[in-house]
Write a protein that holds these residues in place. Structure first.
Motif, PDB file in Angstrom:
ATOM      1  N   PRO A 156     -71.093  62.807 -28.982  1.00 43.12           N
ATOM      2  CA  PRO A 156     -69.996  63.566 -29.589  1.00 43.12           C
ATOM      3  C   PRO A 156     -70.363  65.028 -29.781  1.00 43.12           C
ATOM      4  CG  PRO A 156     -71.092  62.193 -31.229  1.00 43.12           C
ATOM      5  CD  PRO A 156     -71.656  61.798 -29.900  1.00 43.12           C
TER       6      PRO A 156
ATOM      7  N   LEU B 158     -69.834  68.535 -31.870  1.00 39.02           N
ATOM      8  CA  LEU B 158     -69.428  69.149 -33.127  1.00 39.02           C
ATOM      9  C   LEU B 158     -69.519  70.659 -32.977  1.00 39.02           C
ATOM     10  CD1 LEU B 158     -71.260  66.855 -35.703  1.00 39.02           C
ATOM     11  CD2 LEU B 158     -68.813  66.927 -35.220  1.00 39.02           C
TER      12      LEU B 158
ATOM     13  N   ARG C 213     -70.031  74.798 -42.079  1.00 38.37           N
ATOM     14  CA  ARG C 213     -70.146  73.349 -41.884  1.00 38.37           C
ATOM     15  C   ARG C 213     -71.316  72.765 -42.672  1.00 38.37           C
ATOM     16  NH1 ARG C 213     -71.200  71.548 -36.050  1.00 38.37           N
ATOM     17  NH2 ARG C 213     -73.054  70.574 -36.901  1.00 38.37           N
TER      18      ARG C 213
ATOM     19  N   GLN D 104     -68.221  64.428 -43.582  1.00 38.70           N
ATOM     20  CA  GLN D 104     -67.892  64.892 -42.242  1.00 38.70           C
ATOM     21  C   GLN D 104     -68.189  63.771 -41.250  1.00 38.70           C
ATOM     22  OE1 GLN D 104     -68.847  69.004 -41.003  1.00 38.70           O
ATOM     23  NE2 GLN D 104     -69.974  69.183 -42.937  1.00 38.70           N
TER      24      GLN D 104
ATOM     25  N   HIS E  36     -67.118  62.283 -36.993  1.00 43.50           N
ATOM     26  CA  HIS E  36     -66.529  62.540 -35.688  1.00 43.50           C
ATOM     27  C   HIS E  36     -65.605  61.385 -35.322  1.00 43.50           C
ATOM     28  CE1 HIS E  36     -66.424  63.083 -31.252  1.00 43.50           C
ATOM     29  NE2 HIS E  36     -66.612  64.359 -31.529  1.00 43.50           N
ATOM     30  N   THR E  37     -64.816  61.578 -34.284  1.00 41.96           N
ATOM     31  CA  THR E  37     -63.957  60.513 -33.767  1.00 41.96           C
ATOM     32  C   THR E  37     -64.696  59.187 -33.663  1.00 41.96           C
ATOM     33  OG1 THR E  37     -62.796  62.171 -32.431  1.00 41.96           O
ATOM     34  CG2 THR E  37     -62.461  59.865 -31.838  1.00 41.96           C
TER      35      THR E  37
ATOM     36  N   ASN F 248     -66.813  57.856 -35.434  1.00 41.32           N
ATOM     37  CA  ASN F 248     -67.075  57.187 -36.707  1.00 41.32           C
ATOM     38  C   ASN F 248     -65.816  56.728 -37.426  1.00 41.32           C
ATOM     39  OD1 ASN F 248     -69.099  59.957 -36.807  1.00 41.32           O
ATOM     40  ND2 ASN F 248     -70.039  57.945 -36.625  1.00 41.32           N
TER      41      ASN F 248
ATOM     42  N   TRP G  57     -63.827  65.406 -37.241  1.00 46.20           N
ATOM     43  CA  TRP G  57     -63.923  66.282 -36.075  1.00 46.20           C
ATOM     44  C   TRP G  57     -63.524  65.508 -34.821  1.00 46.20           C
ATOM     45  CZ3 TRP G  57     -64.703  71.268 -37.200  1.00 46.20           C
ATOM     46  CH2 TRP G  57     -65.360  71.596 -38.382  1.00 46.20           C
ATOM     47  N   CYS G  58     -62.330  65.758 -34.325  1.00 42.81           N
ATOM     48  CA  CYS G  58     -61.864  65.158 -33.071  1.00 42.81           C
ATOM     49  C   CYS G  58     -62.011  66.222 -31.984  1.00 42.81           C
ATOM     50  CB  CYS G  58     -60.427  64.694 -33.208  1.00 42.81           C
ATOM     51  SG  CYS G  58     -60.175  63.484 -34.522  1.00 42.81           S
ATOM     52  N   THR G  59     -63.240  66.591 -31.738  1.00 46.26           N
ATOM     53  CA  THR G  59     -63.549  67.778 -30.946  1.00 46.26           C
ATOM     54  C   THR G  59     -64.231  67.457 -29.620  1.00 46.26           C
ATOM     55  OG1 THR G  59     -65.477  68.004 -32.424  1.00 46.26           O
ATOM     56  CG2 THR G  59     -63.580  69.416 -32.852  1.00 46.26           C
TER      57      THR G  59
ATOM     58  N   PHE H 161     -66.410  65.461 -26.454  1.00 50.78           N
ATOM     59  CA  PHE H 161     -67.707  64.894 -26.112  1.00 50.78           C
ATOM     60  C   PHE H 161     -68.343  65.721 -24.998  1.00 50.78           C
ATOM     61  CE2 PHE H 161     -64.887  61.646 -27.666  1.00 50.78           C
ATOM     62  CZ  PHE H 161     -65.674  60.863 -28.488  1.00 50.78           C
TER      63      PHE H 161
END
Length: 346
Positions: free
Chosen positions: A129, A131, A137, A144, A146-147, A149, A276-278, A280
């Motif tokens: 992933p 970030l 941050r 916090q 990521h997608t 998780n 955070w859907c940012t 890979f």
């Protein structure tokens, strides 16, 4: 032959290697079948019907009561596919490195070492992933993740959640939280979100990707492919949240603070969590010893074959390893081409 990765790309590669009559092993880090689909969030569904979400040789069965199958159904399908074709997948085997050794490539894993005339890397991107380096941050005291998780809205009941990202995962997770009604969700994106037309699903996207491939192969102008249509497929939950006025995006905040975010205009909002859907990056650490890295972390390829190492093929990482190759239906063609090229090494 060794295939690194036993998700959808690795299974498609195994199917075509078997059809070529080649001996091979598939080494997969996950302890169970299903690839990254077994790690998805609870409400995730495909945005294509099963007949347009199938690997080579085996149509995905219909899921009763669902037009678009959920992630659990995909896991069941991949598990059945692995068994049906008796693919030699060794689960729980993590590959650490691939090295050159004369006429062979040596694959070093935590359970042993393999020598191979050719290697197909099919590790995907889910395990890496991305970030972004957003100011503040490190000082934010909330949660916090990521997608990778995220699981369900119940994990954020009565909390203030900021979802960052203007792609499919960002829109779907923001919609999931908003429709629950027990989460105060704010969706932020770098640019205004681009929704595809409501009647477009994975079937149309695959056709568009194929049209782009044919245009490029024929020397015609690049059609732009799927990216020319938009970024977000309006799957039913996204449409429902959008039409109810629950899904609208704010411009990206300026920075995180200890207890929330500061917006560009100087105002502040509190937050208990940021998702955070940012996106890979390709999971290619095992290939570092080959010294093949190119621009943006990609390894330059001709089709799936690495330009600087013809015994290595990369499969399923995105359009740079085959149009739509990161999708269930799209990975079959480049997997077939890779297996055919490898067969010619005999």
């Amino acid at each position: 032959m060794v295939v690194v990765g036993g998700g959808q790309a690795g299974l498609a590669a195994g199917y075509h290697l078997r059809r070529q009559g080649l001996d091979f092993a598939v080494l997969d880090a996950d302890p169970a079948p299903g690839g990254s689909w077994q790690h998805m969030w609870d409400s995730l569904h495909l945005f294509s019907p099963p007949e347009h979400s199938s690997l080579p040789g085996r149509l995905m069965p219909v899921q009763p009561g669902e037009t678009y199958p959920d992630a659990g159904h995909v896991v069941d399908y991949l598990s059945d596919y692995e068994k049906r074709y008796d693919l030699p997948v060794q689960h729980g085997t993590r590959v650490d490195a691939v090295r050159r050794d004369g006429d062979s490539l040596v694959v070093e894993a935590d359970t042993g070492t393999w020598r191979a005339r050719a290697v197909i890397s099919a590790t995907g991107r889910w395990s890496r992933p991305f970030l972004p380096a957003v100011p503040g941050r490190s000082v934010f005291t909330g949660r916090q993740l990521h997608t990778v998780n995220y699981r369900c809205p119940a994990d954020f009941a009565d909390q203030r959640v900021i979802v960052v990202g203007g792609g499919n995962s960002g829109a779907q997770i923001a919609a999931d939280l908003a429709l629950d009604g027990n989460v105060d969700v704010t969706w932020v994106t770098q640019r205004p979100p681009r929704f595809l037309a409501d009647d477009i699903d994975g079937r149309a996207l695959f056709d568009v990707a194929n049209a782009r491939r044919r245009a490029l192969e024929d020397g015609r102008s690049d059609t732009g492919g799927v990216a020319s249509l938009g970024d977000i497929v309006a799957v039913p939950p996204v449409r429902a949240a959008r039409d109810a006025g629950l899904l609208y995006a704010k411009p990206m905040f300026a920075r995180l603070t200890a207890d929330g975010v500061r917006w560009v205009d100087g105002s502040q909002s509190g937050a208990d969590a940021v998702i955070w859907c940012t996106g890979f990056r390709p999971a290619l650490a095992h290939l570092v010893p080959l010294n093949l890295r190119g621009p943006r972390g990609h390894i330059p390829t001709d089709g799936t074959r690495a330009l600087s190492e013809p015994r290595l093929h990369l499969l399923g990482y995105g359009d740079w390893t085959g149009p739509a190759s990161a999708t269930l239906i799209g990975v079959g063609r480049p997997a077939r081409d890779a297996a055919r090229e490898i067969a010619q090494l005999r």
